[in-house]
Motif scaffolding. Structure first.
Motif, PDB file in Angstrom:
ATOM      1  N   SER A  14      71.125  16.421  45.077  1.00  0.00           N
ATOM      2  CA  SER A  14      71.119  14.996  45.414  1.00  0.00           C
ATOM      3  C   SER A  14      70.682  14.782  46.852  1.00  0.00           C
ATOM      4  O   SER A  14      71.023  15.566  47.748  1.00  0.00           O
ATOM      5  N   SER A  15      69.959  13.695  47.073  1.00  0.00           N
ATOM      6  CA  SER A  15      69.583  13.288  48.427  1.00  0.00           C
ATOM      7  C   SER A  15      70.747  12.527  49.059  1.00  0.00           C
ATOM      8  O   SER A  15      71.399  11.713  48.397  1.00  0.00           O
ATOM      9  N   SER A  68      73.520  10.446  43.237  1.00  0.00           N
ATOM     10  CA  SER A  68      73.296   9.732  44.491  1.00  0.00           C
ATOM     11  C   SER A  68      72.268   8.634  44.271  1.00  0.00           C
ATOM     12  O   SER A  68      71.231   8.867  43.645  1.00  0.00           O
ATOM     13  N   LEU A  75      66.278  14.267  55.750  1.00  0.00           N
ATOM     14  CA  LEU A  75      66.406  13.831  54.361  1.00  0.00           C
ATOM     15  C   LEU A  75      65.674  14.813  53.446  1.00  0.00           C
ATOM     16  O   LEU A  75      64.491  15.087  53.628  1.00  0.00           O
ATOM     17  N   ILE A  76      66.374  15.334  52.457  1.00  0.00           N
ATOM     18  CA  ILE A  76      65.783  16.217  51.449  1.00  0.00           C
ATOM     19  C   ILE A  76      65.566  15.403  50.183  1.00  0.00           C
ATOM     20  O   ILE A  76      66.517  14.878  49.602  1.00  0.00           O
ATOM     21  N   LYS A  77      64.320  15.301  49.763  1.00  0.00           N
ATOM     22  CA  LYS A  77      63.988  14.599  48.529  1.00  0.00           C
ATOM     23  C   LYS A  77      63.772  15.625  47.425  1.00  0.00           C
ATOM     24  O   LYS A  77      62.894  16.496  47.543  1.00  0.00           O
ATOM     25  N   TYR A  78      64.557  15.535  46.365  1.00  0.00           N
ATOM     26  CA  TYR A  78      64.434  16.467  45.247  1.00  0.00           C
ATOM     27  C   TYR A  78      63.500  15.856  44.194  1.00  0.00           C
ATOM     28  O   TYR A  78      63.794  14.810  43.616  1.00  0.00           O
ATOM     29  N   GLN A  82      60.785  17.927  52.304  1.00  0.00           N
ATOM     30  CA  GLN A  82      61.722  17.784  53.412  1.00  0.00           C
ATOM     31  C   GLN A  82      61.027  18.088  54.734  1.00  0.00           C
ATOM     32  O   GLN A  82      59.935  18.683  54.742  1.00  0.00           O
ATOM     33  N   ASP A 111      72.536  10.586  52.781  1.00  0.00           N
ATOM     34  CA  ASP A 111      72.455  10.021  54.125  1.00  0.00           C
ATOM     35  C   ASP A 111      73.884   9.837  54.627  1.00  0.00           C
ATOM     36  O   ASP A 111      74.850  10.062  53.882  1.00  0.00           O
ATOM     37  N   THR A 117      68.740  11.994  42.356  1.00  0.00           N
ATOM     38  CA  THR A 117      69.465  13.177  41.889  1.00  0.00           C
ATOM     39  C   THR A 117      68.667  13.858  40.788  1.00  0.00           C
ATOM     40  O   THR A 117      68.092  13.181  39.926  1.00  0.00           O
ATOM     41  N   SER A 125      74.789  18.033  48.456  1.00  0.00           N
ATOM     42  CA  SER A 125      73.340  18.219  48.356  1.00  0.00           C
ATOM     43  C   SER A 125      72.995  19.078  47.152  1.00  0.00           C
ATOM     44  O   SER A 125      72.124  18.734  46.350  1.00  0.00           O
ATOM     45  N   THR A 163      61.583  20.521  46.408  1.00  0.00           N
ATOM     46  CA  THR A 163      61.970  19.538  47.404  1.00  0.00           C
ATOM     47  C   THR A 163      60.805  19.185  48.316  1.00  0.00           C
ATOM     48  O   THR A 163      59.870  19.971  48.495  1.00  0.00           O
TER      49      THR A 163
END
Length: 442
Positions: free
Chosen positions: A202-203, A181, A247-250, A266, A205, A185, A216, A264
């Motif tokens: 992966s983040s 993504s 939004l989930i940021k990995y 989030q 939208d 990712t 995800s 994460t």
């Protein structure tokens, strides 16, 4: 003619006394103190191996065996191969899309590949079985490329890239080979027997979710003929109604023991403001690649300064947002400070505060240390408490409403109702783990 015996004994006794006296004097003697400034020699020239990438480094990977080693450095539109001492070996062109010189584009066959666009490398990992390097970019629907390693003389080179994409098996609503993504990712590769499993997070939208159906969280198996990934892989995605607001940021991913972990940042919940963030640990089974073993735990990082400023509130300062992380086994000294055994693996995280009003991150940061063994215990205790609790007067939410319809404890595990019933986010415990001994926030 020798000395008489009494005189000889007296001489030996005198020599012994002199030696003891000298030893006593030496015990009290110390090296003269030399100022640190006097010990520096500015005439010494240090040669440190270095490599200028010519742009911002987006990802790195390394490989080493008994005879060869290499470092791989990705920048925009380029993948550099470096040998020992970071000497340049070769460069692979990964973009822009539409450029005749794009070597990865050519491996996917004739276009059209879309409008001209730069390629950012989002994933750069080693596939241990071949061995080979796998790269995934921000273009071409996030597809990946396999680069087998070829020893030539004393250096490792990359074979011609293989495009991990089967045109006949992919479509926008179900793209098996669309992995990365552009929003970010993280990938960890686990080798099981003769197969390689890619644990991908992966983040997303709304725009991305509608374009080439990324996921995800997913567990993908590489095909034996390296033409892509097996279809029908287990996966999870944020529910469509939350894609715009949740939004989930990995941030980080790693493999330890029987599990793969993702870290994460989030929102606290689907109903909280997007600026109300915290950090979670995601755990997946690395022995049995099943998505039903998904677990989450909230990581709380606090800091108590040694000296509190006048007027400052008492208690510890929370640092909820993870910026960077690394996992490694610890030596004896640090193991004692963390009250664990030497050699146990520990997760180190750099956490920051959130400015008032959620306008950005604060200037200070701290490092928290979490022994992996303790984190696994907390997860198992949370599962036990959730699934076998007899206290039905106050139902506990499982906290995964962004992945599934709301689910509560107690709720006995039942495979008939789907794998989501066995998930556990955690009880938001205050982890009884010490901080690294810093003098104050940095």
């Amino acid at each position: 003619m020798g000395l008489p015996l009494p005189l000889l004994q007296s001489s030996l006794l005198l020599m012994l006394l002199l030696r003891l006296s000298a030893a006593s004097t030496n015990l009290n003697w110390q090296c003269p103190r030399i100022p640190y400034a006097a010990s520096r020699d500015f005439s010494v020239k240090y040669v440190v191996p270095s490599f200028s990438a010519g742009g911002r480094v987006q990802a790195t990977a390394a490989y080493e065996d008994s005879t060869n080693s290499a470092v791989f450095v990705a920048t925009r539109n380029h993948l550099h191969v470096l040998g020992p001492d970071l000497q340049f070996i070769e460069n692979l062109t990964t973009g822009p899309i539409g450029n005749p010189g794009c070597q990865t584009c050519a491996s996917c066959g004739p276009g059209p590949h879309g409008p001209p666009k730069d390629t950012d490398t989002l994933v750069l990992v080693m596939e241990p079985g071949l061995p080979a390097l796998v790269s995934c970019g921000s273009t071409l629907q996030g597809r990946c490329f396999l680069h087998e390693l070829e020893p030539r003389g004393k250096a490792l080179h990359l074979a011609a890239p293989a495009c991990l994409f089967s045109a006949n098996n992919n479509k926008p609503e179900a793209c098996t080979d669309c992995v990365a993504s552009p929003l970010g990712t993280r990938v960890t590769v686990v080798e099981q027997g003769h197969a390689s499993y890619f644990y991908v997070a992966s983040s997303l939208d709304p725009e991305l979710a509608a374009s080439f159906s990324p996921r995800s969280v997913s567990i993908r198996r590489l095909k034996s003929d390296t033409s892509g990934f097996q279809p029908g892989f287990p996966s999870l995605s944020v529910l469509p109604k939350y894609l715009a607001s949740y939004l989930i940021k990995y941030v980080y991913s790693f493999h330890s023991g029987d599990f793969v972990y993702f870290l994460t940042v989030q929102p606290i919940s689907v109903t909280s403001p997007p600026s109300a963030l915290h950090t979670r640990l995601v755990r997946l089974n690395a022995v049995e690649p099943e998505i039903g073993d998904y677990r989450e735990l909230v990581l709380d990082c606090h800091f108590a300064p040694k000296r509190r400023r006048r007027g400052a509130p008492e208690g510890t300062q929370p640092y909820p947002v993870l910026q960077a992380a690394h996992s490694a086994p610890v030596d004896a000294k640090l193991a004692v400070e963390l009250s664990i055994s030497e050699g146990q693996e520990v997760l180190f995280g750099v956490f920051v505060t959130v400015k008032d009003g959620g306008s950005g991150m604060g200037p200070n940061s701290v490092v928290c240390a979490f022994p992996i063994y303790h984190l696994n215990i907390l997860i198992e205790e949370g599962v036990e408490y959730c699934c076998h609790s007899s206290n039905s007067s106050s139902l506990l939410s499982r906290g995964l409403d962004f992945f599934q319809t709301p689910s509560f404890c107690p709720n006995p595990v039942s495979r008939k109702s789907g794998p989501l019933t066995s998930w556990w986010r955690g009880l938001r415990p205050q982890l009884p783990l010490p901080l690294l001994p810093f003098d104050g926030p940095r």
